[in-house]
Design a protein around this motif. Sequence first.
Motif, PDB file in Angstrom:
ATOM      1  N   THR A  41       0.827  -1.212   0.000  1.00  0.00           N
ATOM      2  CA  THR A  41       0.000   0.000   0.000  1.00  0.00           C
ATOM      3  C   THR A  41       0.858   1.258   0.000  1.00  0.00           C
ATOM      4  OG1 THR A  41      -1.850  -1.128   1.090  1.00  0.00           O
ATOM      5  CG2 THR A  41      -1.772   1.270   1.270  1.00  0.00           C
ATOM      6  N   PHE A  44       1.863   1.786  -3.515  1.00  0.00           N
ATOM      7  CA  PHE A  44       0.756   2.325  -4.303  1.00  0.00           C
ATOM      8  C   PHE A  44       0.508   3.793  -3.979  1.00  0.00           C
ATOM      9  CE2 PHE A  44      -1.559  -1.989  -4.993  1.00  0.00           C
ATOM     10  CZ  PHE A  44      -0.729  -2.253  -6.073  1.00  0.00           C
ATOM     11  N   ASN A  45       0.617   4.163  -2.715  1.00  0.00           N
ATOM     12  CA  ASN A  45       0.396   5.565  -2.339  1.00  0.00           C
ATOM     13  C   ASN A  45       1.449   6.482  -2.949  1.00  0.00           C
ATOM     14  OD1 ASN A  45      -1.925   5.091  -0.829  1.00  0.00           O
ATOM     15  ND2 ASN A  45      -0.817   4.818   1.093  1.00  0.00           N
ATOM     16  N   SER A  48       0.771   6.672  -6.810  1.00  0.00           N
ATOM     17  CA  SER A  48      -0.374   7.540  -7.100  1.00  0.00           C
ATOM     18  C   SER A  48      -0.101   9.005  -6.787  1.00  0.00           C
ATOM     19  CB  SER A  48      -1.592   7.073  -6.297  1.00  0.00           C
ATOM     20  OG  SER A  48      -1.368   7.229  -4.908  1.00  0.00           O
ATOM     21  N   ARG A  67      -0.566  13.366 -10.502  1.00  0.00           N
ATOM     22  CA  ARG A  67      -1.799  12.797  -9.951  1.00  0.00           C
ATOM     23  C   ARG A  67      -2.889  12.681 -11.007  1.00  0.00           C
ATOM     24  NH1 ARG A  67      -3.460  14.763  -4.089  1.00  0.00           N
ATOM     25  NH2 ARG A  67      -1.313  14.039  -3.885  1.00  0.00           N
ATOM     26  N   VAL A  70      -3.337   9.178 -12.780  1.00  0.00           N
ATOM     27  CA  VAL A  70      -3.588   7.952 -12.018  1.00  0.00           C
ATOM     28  C   VAL A  70      -5.014   7.921 -11.475  1.00  0.00           C
ATOM     29  CG1 VAL A  70      -2.832   6.525 -10.076  1.00  0.00           C
ATOM     30  CG2 VAL A  70      -1.156   7.909 -11.336  1.00  0.00           C
ATOM     31  N   TYR A  72      -7.114   5.614  -8.707  1.00  0.00           N
ATOM     32  CA  TYR A  72      -6.669   4.777  -7.594  1.00  0.00           C
ATOM     33  C   TYR A  72      -7.865   4.273  -6.794  1.00  0.00           C
ATOM     34  CZ  TYR A  72      -3.772   3.648  -3.425  1.00  0.00           C
ATOM     35  OH  TYR A  72      -3.137   3.032  -2.373  1.00  0.00           O
ATOM     36  N   GLU A  74      -8.542   2.578  -3.574  1.00  0.00           N
ATOM     37  CA  GLU A  74      -7.878   2.236  -2.322  1.00  0.00           C
ATOM     38  C   GLU A  74      -8.587   1.078  -1.632  1.00  0.00           C
ATOM     39  OE1 GLU A  74      -6.353   5.877  -0.113  1.00  0.00           O
ATOM     40  OE2 GLU A  74      -7.954   6.747  -1.326  1.00  0.00           O
ATOM     41  N   TYR A 140      -3.944   2.813 -13.739  1.00  0.00           N
ATOM     42  CA  TYR A 140      -4.983   2.436 -12.774  1.00  0.00           C
ATOM     43  C   TYR A 140      -4.348   1.587 -11.680  1.00  0.00           C
ATOM     44  CZ  TYR A 140      -8.542   4.077 -16.025  1.00  0.00           C
ATOM     45  OH  TYR A 140      -9.310   4.864 -16.844  1.00  0.00           O
ATOM     46  N   ILE A 141      -4.704   1.889 -10.428  1.00  0.00           N
ATOM     47  CA  ILE A 141      -4.216   1.136  -9.278  1.00  0.00           C
ATOM     48  C   ILE A 141      -5.415   0.563  -8.530  1.00  0.00           C
ATOM     49  CG2 ILE A 141      -2.914   1.221  -7.120  1.00  0.00           C
ATOM     50  CD1 ILE A 141      -1.442   3.670  -8.230  1.00  0.00           C
ATOM     51  N   ASP A 143      -6.006  -1.580  -5.141  1.00  0.00           N
ATOM     52  CA  ASP A 143      -5.411  -2.146  -3.924  1.00  0.00           C
ATOM     53  C   ASP A 143      -6.446  -3.039  -3.236  1.00  0.00           C
ATOM     54  OD1 ASP A 143      -3.758  -2.712  -1.821  1.00  0.00           O
ATOM     55  OD2 ASP A 143      -3.689  -0.689  -1.006  1.00  0.00           O
TER      56      ASP A 143
END
Length: 228
Positions: A41, A44-45, A48, A67, A70, A72, A74, A140-141, A143
């Motif tokens: 995480t 990923f943070n 992003s 930003r 992306v 995201y 979460e 694209y993320i 999590d």
Amino acid sequence: MISVIKIEKSFGEKRVLNNISRDFATAGIHGIIGLNGAGKTTFFNILSTFLKPDHGEILSENKKITRDEVAYLETVNFFYSNITGKEYLEIFPDTNLQFDLAEINKLLKLPLDEIIETYSTGMKKKLALLAVIKQDKPIYIFDEPFNGLDIETNMALSIIVKNLKRKQKTVFISSHILSPLISVCDEIHLLRQGDFTKNYSKEDFNEIENDLFGDFNKSAQEIIANSI
């Protein structure tokens, strides 16, 4: 190419990401796996841009990621109180010209005119997913996106991720459940104790479970055999 270059991140005295470097091919689906506390995480943070690294940088085609590039999803999402699902979606830019809310909601079956506070955990995850895919971004993320979703929505999510690749998007996705990652990913990357230690292409996916859980599995079998 998305290039992670010597990223470090600590929280207090705890080092979470340890000088990691890795290249990720664009227009592909990348699984990020690791045990709890591995740094997924946090990575990923930083990817992003919601979190700044202590050192290092992440580049996309030799330029710093912004930003605006992306979308995201979460693990836990924030929702304003006393608004409906439809009002929540209106907060996010509708830049995906192909996005058809009425059609996609035939799959997700959300009561978009109801207040979000009445939604279950799975319904909130679906709503957050809609907010992500209505945006047209190059990256694209996701999590832990499969947590809390029913079987049908998990299948729909896998199809969504594959469709993003078809549209030449780059997708990063994590999950504690290996099977959906194995079914959708082009590559899977093992993050262990704050460092990328191994990369798996499709022909190597059969090695993942043993690499990830081998030591734990052996220890757990011994403990359970002697304790239960």
